[in-house]
Design a protein around this motif. Structure first.
Motif, PDB file in Angstrom:
ATOM      1  N   LEU A 113       0.840  -1.199   0.000  1.00 55.83           N
ATOM      2  CA  LEU A 113       0.000   0.000   0.000  1.00 55.83           C
ATOM      3  C   LEU A 113       0.871   1.243   0.000  1.00 55.83           C
ATOM      4  CD1 LEU A 113      -2.786  -0.877   2.616  1.00 55.83           C
ATOM      5  CD2 LEU A 113      -2.833  -1.129   0.128  1.00 55.83           C
ATOM      6  N   LYS A 114       0.423   2.240  -0.730  1.00 57.95           N
ATOM      7  CA  LYS A 114       1.048   3.558  -0.623  1.00 57.95           C
ATOM      8  C   LYS A 114       0.815   4.016   0.814  1.00 57.95           C
ATOM      9  CE  LYS A 114       0.490   8.064  -2.998  1.00 57.95           C
ATOM     10  NZ  LYS A 114       1.860   8.467  -3.211  1.00 57.95           N
ATOM     11  N   SER A 115       1.808   4.676   1.426  1.00 56.75           N
ATOM     12  CA  SER A 115       1.581   5.068   2.813  1.00 56.75           C
ATOM     13  C   SER A 115       2.263   6.371   3.165  1.00 56.75           C
ATOM     14  CB  SER A 115       2.046   3.965   3.773  1.00 56.75           C
ATOM     15  OG  SER A 115       3.381   3.664   3.532  1.00 56.75           O
ATOM     16  N   THR A 116       1.657   7.078   4.109  1.00 52.63           N
ATOM     17  CA  THR A 116       2.323   8.217   4.735  1.00 52.63           C
ATOM     18  C   THR A 116       2.299   7.976   6.238  1.00 52.63           C
ATOM     19  OG1 THR A 116       0.288   9.509   4.885  1.00 52.63           O
ATOM     20  CG2 THR A 116       1.655   9.888   2.954  1.00 52.63           C
ATOM     21  N   LEU A 117       3.393   8.345   6.884  1.00 51.73           N
ATOM     22  CA  LEU A 117       3.541   8.111   8.323  1.00 51.73           C
ATOM     23  C   LEU A 117       3.998   9.398   8.992  1.00 51.73           C
ATOM     24  CD1 LEU A 117       5.604   4.788   8.117  1.00 51.73           C
ATOM     25  CD2 LEU A 117       3.176   4.956   8.580  1.00 51.73           C
ATOM     26  N   GLU A 118       3.201   9.870   9.939  1.00 52.83           N
ATOM     27  CA  GLU A 118       3.600  11.022  10.770  1.00 52.83           C
ATOM     28  C   GLU A 118       3.816  10.458  12.164  1.00 52.83           C
ATOM     29  OE1 GLU A 118       4.145  14.086   9.875  1.00 52.83           O
ATOM     30  OE2 GLU A 118       3.286  14.140   7.861  1.00 52.83           O
ATOM     31  N   LEU A 119       5.084  10.359  12.587  1.00 56.49           N
ATOM     32  CA  LEU A 119       5.396   9.567  13.787  1.00 56.49           C
ATOM     33  C   LEU A 119       5.936  10.435  14.923  1.00 56.49           C
ATOM     34  CD1 LEU A 119       6.928   6.519  11.872  1.00 56.49           C
ATOM     35  CD2 LEU A 119       4.557   6.914  12.548  1.00 56.49           C
ATOM     36  N   GLY A 120       6.536   9.782  15.876  1.00 53.92           N
ATOM     37  CA  GLY A 120       6.967  10.471  17.083  1.00 53.92           C
ATOM     38  C   GLY A 120       8.139  11.416  16.858  1.00 53.92           C
ATOM     39  N   GLY A 121       8.351  12.297  17.826  1.00 57.26           N
ATOM     40  CA  GLY A 121       9.462  13.246  17.750  1.00 57.26           C
ATOM     41  C   GLY A 121      10.328  13.150  19.000  1.00 57.26           C
TER      42      GLY A 121
END
Ligand code: NAD
Length: 475
Positions: A243-251
């Motif tokens: 799957l195409k994916s975007t991930l906005e994760l931890g900092g």
């Protein structure tokens, strides 16, 4: 308050009859029971999305744009009701809930504007054999999984560009904050979004729900915001279907105060970067690296500001520090502070759970932290500010980069060239230079390293929800 699932434009109970108890973190009491979706409900939502998407994609972009703009208008019109819901289930002070709504609504307006400007390209091959026409059709059905810390904005930041580009969406909000997501589903429907394009299915069983949603053959994309650990695991699962994916994760944002910084401005910026939403933002200043020449002054002033912050329920007037999300978060913060003290750091202010019902922790400043200390390793996600001294700018840069996270960083210093030079050496996607707040729908939000893949907002955001196709043509 809506408490049922929203699938294919209708409100319904979860197939298994189970519910999610939603807590007010300011009291620890249950404020609503929300239907919990089953894997079958997730499948039904993808079915509905797949059925609705082709007609939506065929509509003129201007029509989609007008509906997004009306959504922006309605979100502002209903801001008082929405803010009350956000504060009730998430805990942030009402004024901050209003701030989140401004930010969330702007993604609807920004993407209304972007959706009529999705462009392609025409070029000739170097050999001259053909023309190449590049275009960007929508991806199709997008499954979205969002966190509790920005229950409205983390949804509009994905849904607005996805709808603007011609996609359909299936959303799993965090179990802590489903009421905001359901409110937004109703608002979008009232603004004219047709049935099936926005489905909201909260659940108590995220694992099986997710497997069903991404296992559905119609699902083409997965868009996640949340912790790196969960994002990594879900990315691995979604890879099975490529799957195409975007991930906005931890900092793990460093906040660097250079020797020539305006200390008063740096403290004002630190208060925003640290204390917004009680320290529970992915871009929260997590580690303070302060040049020794200004360290005492910065520490004293920051401690004075932090100790003056009013701790209380988000609905109380004048509150600057609301509850954290759970009793477990209070325990985690307390253990982390105690471990830092045991290894030699000093609590300058705060340091303990606040003595009132609900999930509160005192605004805390810890000084004398060593550069390799454990407290600097992970997201604190609470109102705790550890301070490390440095003598050499190169050390501050090296320490700032010594993490697998690469979301945001802050720099305070009056020499702009020096500040920009350091900004370019930091391995992060976003830098606040003499600013404690950098997010804006017009800027490409996102991280490097294990803080994510892809960008939300800016000119880039809408293209994340598009495919790329070219036609080689002769004429
Ligand atoms: P989380 O990773 O625990 O949960 C995020 C979402 O994933 C929730 O909806 C949760 O229910 C779901 N989830 C958890 N386990 C799952 C599973 N096995 N299968 C399917 N779904 C699952 O994160 P959180 O505690 O909700 O949010 C805080 C985290 O989010 C922090 O790490 C913060 O930095 C990050 N965050 C990042 C951004 C960004 O833009 N980079 C923005 C906001 C928050």
């Amino acid at each position: 308050m809506r408490t049922q699932l929203f699938v294919d434009g209708t409100w319904r109970d979860g197939g298994g009859g189970a519910t999610i108890g939603v807590l007010d973190p300011a009291t620890g009491e249950t404020i609503a029971d929300v239907a919990s979706g089953t894997p079958e409900d997730a499948t039904a939502a993808v079915d509905a999305a797949a059925a609705a998407q082709p007609e939506w994609a065929r509509r003129p972009a201007r029509e989609r744009s007008e509906i997004l703009r009306e959504s922006w208008r309605l979100m502002n019109e209903r801001a008082d009701a929405l803010a009350a819901i956000i504060t009730a289930e998430q805990g942030k002070p009402l004024a901050e809930a209003r701030g989140e709504i401004d930010y969330a609504a702007e993604f609807l307006r920004w993407n209304a504007e972007e959706s009529v400007r999705i462009s392609g390209r025409l070029s000739s091959t170097p050999s001259g054999a053909s023309r190449v026409l590049v275009s960007h059709p929508p991806v199709g059905v997008v499954v979205m999984v969002t966190p509790w810390n920005f229950p409205a904005a983390m949804i509009t930041r994905k849904v607005a560009p996805a709808l603007g580009a011609g996609n359909a969406t299936v959303i799993k909000p965090a179990a802590e904050t489903p009421l905001t997501a359901l409110f937004i589903a109703e608002l979008l429907t009232d603004a004219g979004v047709p049935p099936g394009l926005v489905n909201v299915v909260p659940t108590n069983e995220p694992g099986p729900w997710f497997d069903a949603a991404i296992g559905h053959p119609a699902t083409r994309m997965f868009s996640f915001t949340g912790s790196t650990a969960v994002g990594r695991a879900l990315q691995a699962k979604s890879a099975q279907r490529v799957l195409k994916s975007t991930l906005e994760l931890g900092g793990n944002a460093p906040f660097i105060v250079l020797a020539d910084a305006d200390v008063e401005a740096a403290v004002a910026g630190a208060m925003v970067a640290k204390m917004r939403h009680t320290g529970q933002t992915c871009v929260a200043a997590n580690r303070f690296y302060v040049h020794r020449a200004v360290a005492d002054e910065f520490t004293d002033r920051l401690a004075t500001e932090m100790s003056a912050v009013v701790v209380g329920a988000g609905v109380e007037p004048g509150v600057g520090c609301g509850p954290v999300i759970s009793a477990a978060a209070v325990d985690r913060l307390h253990r982390t502070v105690e471990a830092a003290v045991a290894s030699g750091a000093k609590v300058v202010t705060g340091g303990s759970p606040a003595s009132r019902p609900g999930f509160f922790f005192e605004p805390t400043v810890i000084a004398g932290v060593e550069s390799g200390a454990e407290i600097l390793d992970g997201e604190l996600f609470g109102p705790v500010a550890p301070i490390v001294c440095f003598d050499d700018d190169d050390d501050a840069v090296a320490w700032a980069n010594a993490t697998e996270m690469g979301l945001a960083a802050y720099i305070y210093g009056q020499d702009l060239a020096r500040g920009l030079n350091i900004a370019e050496r930091l391995q992060v996607g976003m830098v606040g230079l003499n600013r404690g707040f950098m997010s804006d729908p017009s800027a490409p939000f996102g991280g490097m390293k294990q803080s994510g893949l892809g960008r939300e907002g800016g000119a880039e955001g809408i293209y994340e929800f598009c495919e790329t196709r070219f036609v080689a043509a002769d004429w």
